[in-house]
Enzyme design. Structure first.
Site, PDB file in Angstrom:
ATOM      1  N   ASP A   9       0.853  -1.187   0.000  1.00 43.60           N
ATOM      2  CA  ASP A   9       0.000   0.000   0.000  1.00 43.60           C
ATOM      3  C   ASP A   9       0.892   1.240   0.000  1.00 43.60           C
ATOM      4  O   ASP A   9       1.714   1.419   0.902  1.00 43.60           O
ATOM      5  CB  ASP A   9      -0.894  -0.021   1.244  1.00 43.60           C
ATOM      6  N   ASP A 104      -3.176   2.562  -5.805  1.00 44.79           N
ATOM      7  CA  ASP A 104      -2.075   2.590  -4.834  1.00 44.79           C
ATOM      8  C   ASP A 104      -1.987   1.362  -3.943  1.00 44.79           C
ATOM      9  O   ASP A 104      -1.273   1.374  -2.936  1.00 44.79           O
ATOM     10  CB  ASP A 104      -2.209   3.839  -3.950  1.00 44.79           C
ATOM     11  N   GLU A 105      -2.669   0.287  -4.309  1.00 42.93           N
ATOM     12  CA  GLU A 105      -2.753  -0.850  -3.393  1.00 42.93           C
ATOM     13  C   GLU A 105      -2.877  -2.148  -4.178  1.00 42.93           C
ATOM     14  O   GLU A 105      -3.583  -2.206  -5.187  1.00 42.93           O
ATOM     15  CB  GLU A 105      -3.970  -0.651  -2.484  1.00 42.93           C
TER      16      GLU A 105
END
EC number: 2.7.7.7
Length: 367
Positions: A9, A104-105
């Site tokens: 993350d 983003d993960e």
């Protein structure tokens, strides 16, 4: 074979990109979202802004009051997508089993990895170092035997940290966790758990499957499994999201329209939070209502736009709910569950009603 799962993350991703690209923002409270005097919401906040209590999904006007020195920046999604694409390329250097949850993960299955690195922790370390080297951005990671544990582990040491939960540490790790950190447990579900005396993983593990099933519907079976460290979901590289939703099963059936609408507002807020975390271009809003006799109805409305904030979700949800509410301020029948979801449209400006007694796939029951 014990699986080796990573959850990676990026730290305050949107805000960190803005700080990287604008040296004057470094070390200052950056808030990505609409102008402070707008009705927009915060998409991301730097860690400097979070110290003032600013959080994603918060109204920008509230963020401005909490953090008067905050720098409000208009989102640059094209820039974020470009960085995200490079990060995904780094993941693919180690494994093809990469499931991007958002820009983003991601989850990675490195049980068998392309570089034949025997330890998942070493893979995570290399990936984080390479991300920083190539993007000048930091990432946090969780390493464990399944998705649930890896994701929870990530948040234990943010920002720019890594947490490893080995097989022999699983039971102790879960029992010590506050249930509020379990993925999918939002404010509504957390409130119910506290009312039932469930505050940590051990409390949850002490509850029977029957009790959790009655209190939380199909989510109860999930809670029963994960508090025991059980999660066999595979990392799915090509998963295509068809809908995004949130729902709530009430501890007692509701009849009063004021209470029902208050719960609907909480569900709309939770769905907005998920939309900010995992953007989804849905245009069809669906309301699900399950009554005390377990009969179920869904009602949908398709609009011409894709992003809807909590106020709009609540407005349309309450409009769809109207047919189930009487002028006397009560529901036609006692309601045990409400849900809201977004999905891809089948047609425009159309309202449809569906009656069913089976669970549908529009509502992932918090997951």
């Amino acid at each position: 074979m014990t699986r080796k799962i990573l959850h990676v993350d990026m730290d305050a991703f949107y805000a960190s990109v803005e700080q990287r690209d604008n040296p004057d923002y470094k070390g200052r409270p950056v808030i990505v979202g609409g102008p402070p005097d707008s009705r927009g919401v915060v998409c991301a906040a730097s860690y400097e802004a979070r110290k003032f209590g600013v959080r994603s999904a918060m109204p920008c006007s509230q963020a401005a009051r909490l953090c008067p020195s905050g720098i409000f920046v208009t989102p640059r999604f094209e820039a974020y997508r470009k960085v995200s694409s490079r990060i995904r390329e780094i993941f693919l250097e180690y494994t093809d089993l990469v499931e991007m949850l958002s820009l983003d993960e991601a989850f990675l299955d490195v049980t068998e990895n392309k570089k034949n690195i025997p330890y998942a922790s070493q893979v995570a370390k290399e990936i984080r170092e390479k991300i920083f080297e190539e993007t000048r951005l930091t990432a946090s990671a969780g390493v464990s035997i399944n998705k649930f544990l890896a994701k929870v582990a990530t948040d234990q040491n943010k920002p720019d940290g890594m947490t490893i939960v080995r097989p022999d540490q699983v039971e102790k790790f879960i029992e010590s966790l506050d249930v509020g950190v379990f993925p999918g447990i939002g404010k509504v579900t957390l409130k119910k758990m506290h009312a039932l005396g469930i505050r940590n993983g051990k409390d949850l593990k002490d509850k029977s499957l029957e009790m959790l099933d009655q209190s939380f519907g199909k989510s109860g079976r999930w809670f029963y499994a994960v508090c025991r460290g059980l999660d066999d979901r595979p990392v799915e590289p090509y998963r295509e999201r068809k809908s995004l939703g949130a729902e709530s099963t009430f501890p007692k059936d509701l009849e009063n329209s004021e209470e029902i609408l208050r719960e609907l507002a909480d569900i709309a807020e939770e769905l907005e939070r998920r939309l900010l975390k995992k953007p989804f271009p849905g245009k069809t809003i669906t309301l699900k209502v399950k009554f005390s006799d377990f009969t179920q109805k869904t009602r949908s409305l398709t609009e011409d736009y894709t992003y809807i904030d909590k106020n709009e979700l609540y407005r349309i949800g309450s409009k769809l709910l109207g047919e189930f509410l009487l002028g006397s301020g009560k529901s036609v029948f006692p309601i045990r569950l409400l849900g809201l979801s977004l999905s891809h449209p089948e047609s425009s400006s159309k309202i449809t009603t569906v009656n069913t007694e089976e669970e549908d796939d529009l509502f992932p029951s918090l997951f």
